[in-house]
Design a protein around this motif. Structure first.
Motif, PDB file in Angstrom:
ATOM      1  N   SER A 160       0.824  -1.208   0.000  1.00  0.00           N
ATOM      2  CA  SER A 160       0.000   0.000   0.000  1.00  0.00           C
ATOM      3  C   SER A 160       0.857   1.257   0.000  1.00  0.00           C
ATOM      4  O   SER A 160       0.341   2.363   0.053  1.00  0.00           O
ATOM      5  N   GLN A 175       2.839  -2.824  -9.666  1.00  0.00           N
ATOM      6  CA  GLN A 175       1.655  -2.282 -10.320  1.00  0.00           C
ATOM      7  C   GLN A 175       1.788  -0.764 -10.433  1.00  0.00           C
ATOM      8  O   GLN A 175       2.435  -0.121  -9.613  1.00  0.00           O
ATOM      9  N   ARG A 177      -0.424   2.412  -9.995  1.00  0.00           N
ATOM     10  CA  ARG A 177      -1.705   2.708  -9.366  1.00  0.00           C
ATOM     11  C   ARG A 177      -1.782   4.188  -9.008  1.00  0.00           C
ATOM     12  O   ARG A 177      -0.769   4.846  -8.787  1.00  0.00           O
ATOM     13  N   THR A 180      -7.248   6.358  -6.642  1.00  0.00           N
ATOM     14  CA  THR A 180      -8.657   6.070  -6.933  1.00  0.00           C
ATOM     15  C   THR A 180      -8.817   4.750  -7.677  1.00  0.00           C
ATOM     16  O   THR A 180      -9.915   4.437  -8.134  1.00  0.00           O
ATOM     17  N   GLN A 181      -7.698   4.009  -7.825  1.00  0.00           N
ATOM     18  CA  GLN A 181      -7.705   2.720  -8.533  1.00  0.00           C
ATOM     19  C   GLN A 181      -8.165   2.853  -9.984  1.00  0.00           C
ATOM     20  O   GLN A 181      -8.769   1.940 -10.558  1.00  0.00           O
ATOM     21  N   GLN A 182      -7.885   3.997 -10.581  1.00  0.00           N
ATOM     22  CA  GLN A 182      -8.254   4.231 -11.976  1.00  0.00           C
ATOM     23  C   GLN A 182      -7.556   3.235 -12.890  1.00  0.00           C
ATOM     24  O   GLN A 182      -6.377   2.922 -12.724  1.00  0.00           O
ATOM     25  N   SER A 183      -8.273   2.745 -13.871  1.00  0.00           N
ATOM     26  CA  SER A 183      -7.715   1.783 -14.821  1.00  0.00           C
ATOM     27  C   SER A 183      -7.414   2.493 -16.141  1.00  0.00           C
ATOM     28  O   SER A 183      -8.292   3.117 -16.736  1.00  0.00           O
ATOM     29  N   SER A 223      -2.702  -0.194 -15.809  1.00  0.00           N
ATOM     30  CA  SER A 223      -2.638   0.055 -14.367  1.00  0.00           C
ATOM     31  C   SER A 223      -3.403  -1.024 -13.611  1.00  0.00           C
ATOM     32  O   SER A 223      -4.287  -1.693 -14.159  1.00  0.00           O
ATOM     33  N   ASN A 224      -3.025  -1.217 -12.345  1.00  0.00           N
ATOM     34  CA  ASN A 224      -3.646  -2.171 -11.426  1.00  0.00           C
ATOM     35  C   ASN A 224      -3.401  -3.631 -11.802  1.00  0.00           C
ATOM     36  O   ASN A 224      -4.007  -4.519 -11.206  1.00  0.00           O
TER      37      ASN A 224
END
Length: 416
Positions: A160, A175, A177, A180-183, A223-224
């Protein structure tokens, strides 16, 4: 009466802070070095900070850190903008997670964004209960998103906390990132270029620059999602035409330690003569040639050679970790000065430069090469397409005698 005294003290402190911020030049001083990363959260900024251990502050655990330090922050909107305001607060250890490893400790916190200035300064005060002193760290802030690295960061898989060190071991997944965990899709460019060691402090020549870095490959990632890359220098962008991106070095698993023969040779660049390095490189048994180099310096005193080798490569390891950017940490200007002179006694930071101050020896009875009473190295902040906080040394011919004396002390085994 007591209330009036308390009010006067509080008012005086507030005015002191105001006056300090109202100065045209803001300078903070401490004995700690640190790296940071700032990620945009729309209406606020998430600040990630890592403070490195130094000789007076060795590896300790989370509870010891909480007991030893109280930490406060202050935000100053850019002093180029007359409309400024001050935000400040204590960071509560009760609600803050601390990460501790062999290099230092890290934590994160959130600050509000400015609504009147695109940039600003963050001052962190570390109140050291053990040493009864205050250490200060200063970082630049950007309140308006202009670069992808202000929104996305590299996170080791299942972590994190974003990567602050500028490198990742090649067997590890990571990853891309944001908070907001936007892809989204990214283009990753791998470069073939390698970089030389830093120029010496008295070398006024301009370092060789290439108009364009040589591209090895370009590929897409998302991303992610877990990514694993081979050793190399990478620039991560949303558009291949963009100049700024997220820089990342993928290093062998042993990094920041150096174990390969070629690495052991190259990191001698600051203390070995060119003829000595060439002799090692031409040897059929490079490992034996490196060992002989050190033994020859200390006239066959194996225990002395072993002691100095351990301390020298320990500094190389720390430099590799602390100062890694688009090149290995030992090759940077800060890495070079750290390897030869060690931990600075004081670090003074301004908006766009950092000064390392060495107090030296008051007398020459203990000849550790520090034949000075005060030595200052100034590093200028030079953001580039890979990293925001990259620093270059301001070089002067006057450093020559001091440098040669220090190198002589290392080669005699008295510098550490």
């Amino acid at each position: 009466m007591y209330q009036r005294i308390i009010f006067y003290i509080a008012f005086s402190l507030q005015m002191f802070v105001y006056e300090a911020f109202a100065q045209e030049k803001i300078t903070v001083t401490g004995a700690f070095q640190a790296r940071n990363l700032v990620i945009d959260k729309d209406d606020s900024l998430q600040i990630f900070v890592k403070v490195f251990f130094n000789p007076s502050f060795q590896e300790i655990n989370e509870e010891s850190i909480k007991k030893r330090f109280k930490i406060f922050y202050r935000v100053k909107e850019d002093y180029d903008n007359p409309n400024w305001q001050l935000n400040s607060a204590e960071i509560s250890w009760a609600t803050t997670k601390i990460l501790v490893d062999r290099y230092g400790f890290a934590w994160s916190f959130t600050i509000p964004k400015s609504r009147v200035s695109p940039t600003g300064l963050l001052i962190i005060d570390l109140m050291d209960n053990e040493e009864s002193r205050k250490h200060q760290i200063l970082f630049n802030l950007t309140f308006a998103k202009t670069k992808i690295r202000e929104d996305f960061a590299v996170f080791a898989e299942n972590s994190s906390f974003p990567l602050l060190s500028g490198f990742l071991e090649e067997e590890k997944s990571f990853q891309l990132r944001n908070l907001t965990q936007q892809s989204t899709n990214f283009y990753v460019t791998r470069f073939r270029d390698d970089y030389e060691a830093a120029l010496l402090p008295m070398n006024l020549s301009k370092p060789k620059q290439k108009a364009n870095l040589e591209v090895d490959t370009v590929f897409q990632v998302r991303s992610n999602q877990a990514i694993k890359l081979p050793k190399g220098l990478y620039l991560i962008r949303q558009d291949t035409a963009a100049f700024y991106g997220i820089g990342l070095r993928i290093e062998p698993a042993a990094y920041p330690n150096y174990t390969q023969k070629e690495q052991l040779i190259s990191s001698l660049a600051y203390i070995a003569q060119q003829a000595e390095i060439e002799k090692i490189q031409k040897s059929e048994d490079i490992k034996s040639a490196v060992d002989y180099f050190w033994l020859n310096l200390y006239r066959g005193e194996a225990l002395k050679a072993k002691e100095v080798v351990k301390k020298y490569y320990e500094r190389v390891r720390k430099a590799n970790y602390r100062y890694a950017t688009f090149k290995e940490g030992w090759k940077t200007d800060m890495g070079m000065i750290f390897i030869i002179f060690g931990e600075p006694d004081e670090v003074q930071t301004e908006k766009n430069n950092q000064k390392w101050i060495y107090k030296g020896n008051e007398g020459y009875a203990n000849d550790k090469g520090k034949r000075f009473t005060r030595l200052v190295f100034t590093f200028s902040r030079r953001p580039n397409q890979f990293f925001e906080d990259y620093y270059t040394l301001l070089r002067y011919i006057e450093y020559e005698n001091i440098w040669e004396t220090m190198i002589g002390a290392i080669r005699k085994g008295t510098a550490f």
